[in-house]
Design a protein around this motif. Sequence first.
Motif, PDB file in Angstrom:
ATOM      1  N   ASP A  15     -34.597  -9.093   7.960  1.00 29.95           N
ATOM      2  CA  ASP A  15     -33.376  -8.257   8.554  1.00 29.95           C
ATOM      3  C   ASP A  15     -32.290  -9.199  10.220  1.00 29.95           C
ATOM      4  O   ASP A  15     -31.634  -9.050   9.442  1.00 29.95           O
ATOM      5  CB  ASP A  15     -33.791  -7.401   9.374  1.00 29.95           C
ATOM      6  N   LEU A  16     -32.789 -10.363  10.543  1.00 31.05           N
ATOM      7  CA  LEU A  16     -32.344 -10.776  10.921  1.00 31.05           C
ATOM      8  C   LEU A  16     -31.851 -12.503  10.980  1.00 31.05           C
ATOM      9  O   LEU A  16     -30.677 -13.288  11.403  1.00 31.05           O
ATOM     10  CB  LEU A  16     -33.436 -10.978  11.871  1.00 31.05           C
ATOM     11  N   LYS A  17     -31.985 -11.858   9.351  1.00 27.36           N
ATOM     12  CA  LYS A  17     -31.038 -13.325   8.793  1.00 27.36           C
ATOM     13  C   LYS A  17     -29.187 -13.046   8.448  1.00 27.36           C
ATOM     14  O   LYS A  17     -29.305 -11.716   8.185  1.00 27.36           O
ATOM     15  CB  LYS A  17     -31.351 -13.974   7.282  1.00 27.36           C
ATOM     16  N   PRO A  77     -39.541  -3.617  22.473  1.00 20.97           N
ATOM     17  CA  PRO A  77     -39.997  -3.413  20.617  1.00 20.97           C
ATOM     18  C   PRO A  77     -38.707  -3.892  19.535  1.00 20.97           C
ATOM     19  O   PRO A  77     -38.099  -3.254  19.615  1.00 20.97           O
ATOM     20  CB  PRO A  77     -40.828  -2.259  21.208  1.00 20.97           C
ATOM     21  N   SER A  78     -39.672  -3.910  18.409  1.00 25.56           N
ATOM     22  CA  SER A  78     -38.884  -4.054  17.007  1.00 25.56           C
ATOM     23  C   SER A  78     -38.359  -3.235  16.625  1.00 25.56           C
ATOM     24  O   SER A  78     -37.288  -3.310  16.280  1.00 25.56           O
ATOM     25  CB  SER A  78     -39.622  -4.906  16.571  1.00 25.56           C
ATOM     26  N   TYR A  79     -39.014  -1.859  16.957  1.00 23.18           N
ATOM     27  CA  TYR A  79     -38.151  -0.132  16.717  1.00 23.18           C
ATOM     28  C   TYR A  79     -37.016  -0.545  16.928  1.00 23.18           C
ATOM     29  O   TYR A  79     -36.285   0.206  16.864  1.00 23.18           O
ATOM     30  CB  TYR A  79     -39.429   0.532  16.503  1.00 23.18           C
ATOM     31  N   ILE A  80     -36.530  -1.115  18.506  1.00 18.99           N
ATOM     32  CA  ILE A  80     -35.574  -0.818  18.817  1.00 18.99           C
ATOM     33  C   ILE A  80     -33.818  -1.567  18.950  1.00 18.99           C
ATOM     34  O   ILE A  80     -33.258  -1.130  18.116  1.00 18.99           O
ATOM     35  CB  ILE A  80     -35.678  -0.194  20.537  1.00 18.99           C
ATOM     36  N   ALA A 103     -42.188   4.060  12.356  1.00 17.17           N
ATOM     37  CA  ALA A 103     -41.329   2.683  13.137  1.00 17.17           C
ATOM     38  C   ALA A 103     -41.443   1.617  11.607  1.00 17.17           C
ATOM     39  O   ALA A 103     -42.277   1.717  11.581  1.00 17.17           O
ATOM     40  CB  ALA A 103     -41.156   2.751  14.771  1.00 17.17           C
ATOM     41  N   ARG A 104     -40.329   1.612  10.779  1.00 22.02           N
ATOM     42  CA  ARG A 104     -39.856   0.212  10.897  1.00 22.02           C
ATOM     43  C   ARG A 104     -40.145  -1.108  10.784  1.00 22.02           C
ATOM     44  O   ARG A 104     -39.839  -1.158  12.142  1.00 22.02           O
ATOM     45  CB  ARG A 104     -38.909   0.960   9.988  1.00 22.02           C
ATOM     46  N   LYS A 105     -40.984  -2.005  10.758  1.00 23.68           N
ATOM     47  CA  LYS A 105     -41.128  -2.756  11.387  1.00 23.68           C
ATOM     48  C   LYS A 105     -39.672  -3.794  10.750  1.00 23.68           C
ATOM     49  O   LYS A 105     -39.019  -3.728   9.294  1.00 23.68           O
ATOM     50  CB  LYS A 105     -42.249  -4.080  10.786  1.00 23.68           C
TER      51      LYS A 105
END
Length: 95
Positions: A9-11, A34-37, A2-4
């Motif tokens: 990504d959140l900006k 979980p960050s992957y979700i 899974a990519r972290k």
Amino acid sequence: MARKLTLEDLKPKKEIEEEQLEDLYDLIIPPGTPSYIIYDMVEEFDLEPVERKISVNIIECDQRELLVLRGKLEVVQAAEKFLYDELAAWVNDAD
């Protein structure tokens, strides 16, 4: 693997004016998801990750910055179902 999810990504990709928020809805992401979700939801449903101050009642009512994913109602509803299904699978897999 899974990519972290990273802070980049959140900006926010762009500044949103109040008029542009009229047809958008927020899906609050529970802390500890979980960050992957979260990453899968952003990619699959093309939702905009945004931080929002929200009152959280645990012992006392506190304002916290929580992650929300913003989009059109139908897309947010589909993402919400996906989130609950993924969280249920994650919890059941932890047993």
